[in-house]
Design an enzyme around this catalytic site. Structure first.
Site, PDB file in Angstrom:
ATOM      1  N   ASP A   1      -2.182   6.186  -3.673  1.00  0.00           N
ATOM      2  CA  ASP A   1      -1.064   5.410  -3.142  1.00  0.00           C
ATOM      3  C   ASP A   1      -0.779   4.239  -4.094  1.00  0.00           C
ATOM      4  O   ASP A   1      -1.373   4.139  -5.164  1.00  0.00           O
ATOM      5  CB  ASP A   1      -1.339   4.955  -1.696  1.00  0.00           C
ATOM      6  CG  ASP A   1      -2.441   3.927  -1.598  1.00  0.00           C
ATOM      7  OD1 ASP A   1      -3.272   3.856  -2.530  1.00  0.00           O
ATOM      8  OD2 ASP A   1      -2.482   3.185  -0.602  1.00  0.00           O
TER       9      ASP A   1
ATOM     10  N   SER B   1       0.814  -1.207   0.000  1.00  0.00           N
ATOM     11  CA  SER B   1       0.000   0.000   0.000  1.00  0.00           C
ATOM     12  C   SER B   1       0.853   1.265   0.000  1.00  0.00           C
ATOM     13  O   SER B   1       1.620   1.488  -0.922  1.00  0.00           O
ATOM     14  CB  SER B   1      -0.936  -0.060   1.213  1.00  0.00           C
ATOM     15  OG  SER B   1      -1.861   0.966   1.183  1.00  0.00           O
TER      16      SER B   1
ATOM     17  N   ASP C   1      -6.042   2.603  -3.129  1.00  0.00           N
ATOM     18  CA  ASP C   1      -7.208   2.664  -2.239  1.00  0.00           C
ATOM     19  C   ASP C   1      -7.214   3.947  -1.411  1.00  0.00           C
ATOM     20  O   ASP C   1      -8.071   4.122  -0.546  1.00  0.00           O
ATOM     21  CB  ASP C   1      -7.327   1.416  -1.344  1.00  0.00           C
ATOM     22  CG  ASP C   1      -6.154   1.249  -0.397  1.00  0.00           C
ATOM     23  OD1 ASP C   1      -5.190   2.041  -0.485  1.00  0.00           O
ATOM     24  OD2 ASP C   1      -6.208   0.311   0.429  1.00  0.00           O
TER      25      ASP C   1
HETATM   26 MG    MG Z   1      -3.324   1.490  -0.054  1.00  0.00          MG
END
Ligand code: MG
Length: 448
Positions: free
Chosen positions: A239, A97, A243
Site C-alpha cells: 500500500d 495508508s 505496511d
Molecule cells: Mg498502510
C-alpha cells in the site's frame, strides 16, 4: 466544518474537507505540547497533499519547542524504526495508508515506535479540544534536523534476520507494484541487496496512484498480468505507506491479502516456536498453522496499535493482520511490508517448489469481507440487531461483535479509518462465507 476521523490509527480526513492545514496544525501543536519539547521524527508518503500537511505539522511541532528530524518521504515502518534509533520522544507520519489519494492523515507514535494507544489519543484530543498549547518565543523554538540514512538502516536491520546468501543464490525474479507510493524509495533497494531481479510497476513516487492503493486482489490485475507474462517467481504489492503486503504467485494467481500472514507465520514458526498474535478479523488459517507447530494464537482488536501491543505484552514472536500486515517483533512492533517481503523470500529460498505449489500444501483462508456505508445509520443499533439475529455462545465485543461457531465465524465492526461498517465471515468455503455476509447485510440494512 466536517471533522476528521480520530482513532489509534491517526487523524484522518479528506484533504480540503475534513483534513485542512488548520487541523494538521492543531494536532501537531497538541502532540508537541504533550511531548514538552522532545524530539519528534517526521515524514510522509508520496501523496500530493503531503508537503502541505507536513509543513503544517512541522510548524506546529516547532512552535511547541520540539526539535524535528525530517525524513521527508519514507515508509511508515521506516519512520517507526527511526524513532527508536534517535531515542526520540515520538513520531508523526503523514499518510492515509491504503485510502485513495484525496485522503491524508497524521499518525502519531510513541518513543517505542508503536502507535499512540487509546489513552495517548485521548490525551491528544483533550489538549486539542482545550486549545491550551505550549507556544514558545522566537529563541525557544525547535530546530529542524535531517536524516537521510533511515531507509538504509531499515534495510540493514531487516537483512540481519534472513539468510542473505541463500536468497541471493536463488536469483529470484520479483515483480513489484509500488503503487507510486513510499515503496518506491525502499523496495527496489531491498530487492537489489537480496540479489533479486526486480521488475517494477508504478515506481514513480508521485503519489498519483495508478489504482486504488489498497493491495487487495481487485486492484492487482496489472501486477497479475506482469507476473504471468514475465514468468517471475513472485509478485509483491504494497500500500502507499508500505505496511501492507499482498502476494501474486508465479503464474499470476493473486493469493489474497490474508495469505501473507499465513505464509510468514508458517516460516517463522518453522524456525522457532512462540505465540502468534493477530486481529479479530483475520483468517483461522493462521490458527491452523500455529497448531501445526504446537503454538497458540491470541487475537486483538483490529489495528496495528492493538495487535502490536498484544504482541508486546504476550512476548509473541510473529503477528499481524489479515490485511497483509506482518509484524515481526525482532525488528519492531509495527506492520512492515519490507520485513514481510524479506521473510517470504527467505522462506522461498528454503523451498524447491514454486510459490504456486507451496500454497497448495498450506491451510487456505475461506474468508469474505464486505463493507456498507454507514452515513445516517446507528452503529450500536446495528451491532445489537446482529447479536439478536445471529445468537451465539462464543462472543467477543471488544471491537464490534465477533461470533464464533464450530465451523464458521462472523465479525462486524465500524471501520476506524472510513465511514463504513465491515462485515467479515469465514466458513468452510468462500461461497458459504459470502452467503453469510449477504444474509447479514440483508437482515441488518433494510434497503428502502
Ligand atoms: Mg498502510
Amino acid at each position: 466544518m466536517v471533522e476528521p476521523i480520530v482513532t489509534v490509527s491517526g487523524v484522518r480526513g479528506i484533504v480540503g474537507e475534513s483534513l485542512t492545514p488548520d487541523i494538521a496544525l492543531k494536532y501537531a501543536r497538541g502532540f508537541g505540547t504533550l511531548l514538552e519539547g522532545g524530539t519528534v521524527v517526521l515524514g510522509r508518503d508520496t501523496r500530493p497533499s503531503g508537503p502541505m500537511i507536513q509543513s503544517a505539522a512541522l510548524s506546529g511541532l516547532l512552535s511547541t519547542g520540539c526539535n524535528v528530524i525530517d525524513l521527508d518521504i519514507v515508509s511508515t515502518p521506516t519512520l517507526q524504526l527511526a524513532i527508536k534509533h534517535w531515542k526520540a520522544a515520538g513520531g508523526c507520519v503523514i499518510t492515509a495508508s491504503h485510502n485513495p489519494v484525496e485522503w491524508n492523515a497524521l499518525k502519531f507514535f510513541q518513543p517505542s515506535g508503536m502507535y499512540l494507544d487509546r489513552n495517548g489519543v485521548a490525551g491528544l484530543n483533550e489538549v486539542v479540544r482545550s486549545g491550551n498549547f505550549n507556544q514558545h518565543q522566537w529563541d525557544q523554538l525547535g530546530e529542524v534536523l535531517t536524516d537521510d540514512s533511515a531507509v538504509a538502516r531499515h534495510i540493514e536491520r531487516v537483512l540481519e534476520h534472513v539468510n542473505v546468501d541463500r536468497i541471493r543464490s536463488r536469483k529470484f525474479h520479483v515483480a513489484v507494484d509500488c503503487v507510486n507510493g513510499a515503496a518506491c524509495g525502499i523496495t527496489p533497494v531491498l530487492l537489489e541487496r537480496l540479489g533479486c531481479k526486480a521488475t517494477l510497476l508504478n515506481a514513480e513516487p508521485t503519489g498519483i496512484f495508478a489504482h486504488p492503493p489498497e493491495p487487495i486482489t481487485e486492484n492487482l490485475s496489472e501486477l497479475c498480468d506482469l507476473v504471468r507474462e514475465s514468468n517471475v517467481d513472485i509478485g509483491f504489492a504494497q500500500d502507499a505507506d508500505v505496511d501492507r503486503l499482498a502476494i501474486v504467485a508465479d503464474g499470476g494467481k493473486p493469493l489474497g491479502e490474508e495469505m501473507t500472514l499465513v505464509l510468514v507465520t508458517n516460516h517463522v514458526l518453522s524456525k522457532e516456536r512462540g505465540t502468534v498474535v493477530t486481529n479479530l478479523s483475520t483468517t483461522t488459517a493462521v490458527d491452523a498453522i500455529a497448531h501445526k507447530y504446537g503454538c497458540v494464537v491470541e487475537r486483538a482488536p483490529v489495528g496495528d496499535a492493538n495487535v502490536s501491543e498484544k504482541l508486546r505484552t504476550s512476548a509473541g514472536i510473529i503477528g499481524g493482520e489479515g490485511n497483509g500486515g506482518v509484524i515481526f517483533p525482532k525488528i519492531q512492533h509495527a506492520r512492515d511490508a519490507v520485513t514481510g517481503m524479506a521473510l517470504l523470500l527467505d522462506f522461498m529460498a528454503t523451498q524447491d517448489e514454486p510459490m504456486s505449489e507451496i500454497v497448495e500444501q498450506l491451510p487456505k483462508p475461506h474468508i469474505v469481507k464486505r463493507s456498507v456505508r454507514v452515513e445516517g445509520l446507528d452503529i450500536p443499533e446495528l451491532l445489537a440487531a446482529f447479536q439478536k439475529s445471529f445468537p451465539c455462545d462464543n462472543v467477543r465485543d471488544d471491537d464490534g461483535i465477533r461470533h464464533d461457531w464450530d465451523d464458521h465465524w462472523i465479525h462486524i465492526r465500524a471501520s476506524g479509518t472510513e465511514p463504513i461498517l465491515r462485515i467479515i465471515a469465514e466458513s468452510s468455503s468462500a461461497n458459504d462465507a459470502a452467503e453469510l455476509c449477504d444474509t447479514i447485510i440483508s437482515t441488518l440494512i433494510k434497503v428502502e
